[in-house]
Motif scaffolding. Structure first.
Motif, PDB file in Angstrom:
ATOM      1  N   VAL A 250      53.028  36.491  48.445  1.00 17.11           N
ATOM      2  CA  VAL A 250      52.904  36.507  49.912  1.00 17.11           C
ATOM      3  C   VAL A 250      51.519  36.986  50.330  1.00 17.11           C
ATOM      4  O   VAL A 250      50.923  36.466  51.271  1.00 17.11           O
ATOM      5  CB  VAL A 250      54.004  37.402  50.537  1.00 17.11           C
ATOM      6  N   HIS A 251      50.981  37.969  49.595  1.00 16.29           N
ATOM      7  CA  HIS A 251      49.679  38.554  49.948  1.00 16.29           C
ATOM      8  C   HIS A 251      48.509  37.924  49.193  1.00 16.29           C
ATOM      9  O   HIS A 251      47.377  38.407  49.280  1.00 16.29           O
ATOM     10  CB  HIS A 251      49.709  40.063  49.718  1.00 16.29           C
ATOM     11  N   LYS A 252      48.815  36.866  48.442  1.00 21.85           N
ATOM     12  CA  LYS A 252      47.778  36.132  47.698  1.00 21.85           C
ATOM     13  C   LYS A 252      46.958  37.063  46.802  1.00 21.85           C
ATOM     14  O   LYS A 252      45.732  37.052  46.805  1.00 21.85           O
ATOM     15  CB  LYS A 252      46.882  35.360  48.664  1.00 21.85           C
ATOM     16  N   ILE A 253      47.681  37.878  46.043  1.00 15.58           N
ATOM     17  CA  ILE A 253      47.058  38.795  45.084  1.00 15.58           C
ATOM     18  C   ILE A 253      47.376  38.278  43.692  1.00 15.58           C
ATOM     19  O   ILE A 253      48.538  38.030  43.362  1.00 15.58           O
ATOM     20  CB  ILE A 253      47.601  40.235  45.265  1.00 15.58           C
ATOM     21  N   SER A 254      46.338  38.123  42.895  1.00 14.33           N
ATOM     22  CA  SER A 254      46.554  37.575  41.555  1.00 14.33           C
ATOM     23  C   SER A 254      47.080  38.669  40.610  1.00 14.33           C
ATOM     24  O   SER A 254      46.772  39.845  40.752  1.00 14.33           O
ATOM     25  CB  SER A 254      45.273  36.966  41.011  1.00 14.33           C
ATOM     26  N   PHE A 255      47.872  38.240  39.671  1.00 17.52           N
ATOM     27  CA  PHE A 255      48.431  39.129  38.656  1.00 17.52           C
ATOM     28  C   PHE A 255      48.758  38.276  37.444  1.00 17.52           C
ATOM     29  O   PHE A 255      48.811  37.050  37.511  1.00 17.52           O
ATOM     30  CB  PHE A 255      49.694  39.831  39.172  1.00 17.52           C
ATOM     31  N   GLU A 256      48.960  38.942  36.323  1.00 13.52           N
ATOM     32  CA  GLU A 256      49.324  38.224  35.101  1.00 13.52           C
ATOM     33  C   GLU A 256      50.810  38.390  34.851  1.00 13.52           C
ATOM     34  O   GLU A 256      51.353  39.491  35.004  1.00 13.52           O
ATOM     35  CB  GLU A 256      48.516  38.762  33.914  1.00 13.52           C
TER      36      GLU A 256
END
Length: 132
Positions: free
Chosen positions: A30-36
């Motif tokens: 939703v917050h357009k935060i990248s993660f693996e």
């Protein structure tokens, strides 16, 4: 406002450390935060902690729409809330007249809360605030 749960409903629920990994991932999307995908819950929660927005409450948004600002009372400081004095007056009245019909008793107790009682309660609270 005092800290009743319904006064503190957030506009956006931010995942807590008890939230599921799936909730973390949804929040990132939703917050357009990248993660693996391979990150652990702790790693994901650290990212949330670093990117957590300021808390915004629904009641603040509603009052701001009408040109007002919410003033929150410090927790456990009911002496700063005039409604506590007013309820105390009504409850004391009920305690002294407990042999009546409940609805009639409540109506009588609330009839004792006049505009002058409200003004007096507000003034008392203002004096307490000034003492602090």
């Amino acid at each position: 406002m005092y800290n009743a749960p319904y006064h503190s409903t957030l506009l956006e629920k931010i995942p807590s450390s008890a939230s599921t990994k799936a909730a973390f991932k949804e929040w990132f999307k939703v917050h357009k935060i990248s993660f693996e995908e391979t990150m652990s819950r702790n790693e994901l929660f650290q990212i949330i902690t670093r990117n957590k927005p300021e808390k915004r409450y629904m009641v603040d948004q509603i009052t701001e729409r009408y040109g007002h600002k919410v003033l929150r009372l410090p927790p456990y400081h009911c002496i700063f809330n005039p409604i506590e004095l007013i309820w105390g007056i009504a409850k004391n009245y009920c305690n002294g007249h407990s042999n009546q019909n409940c609805l009639d008793l409540c109506n009588e107790a609330l009839s004792k809360i006049t505009p002058s009682v409200c003004v007096s309660s507000i003034r008392h609270v203002e004096e307490e605030i000034n003492k602090w």
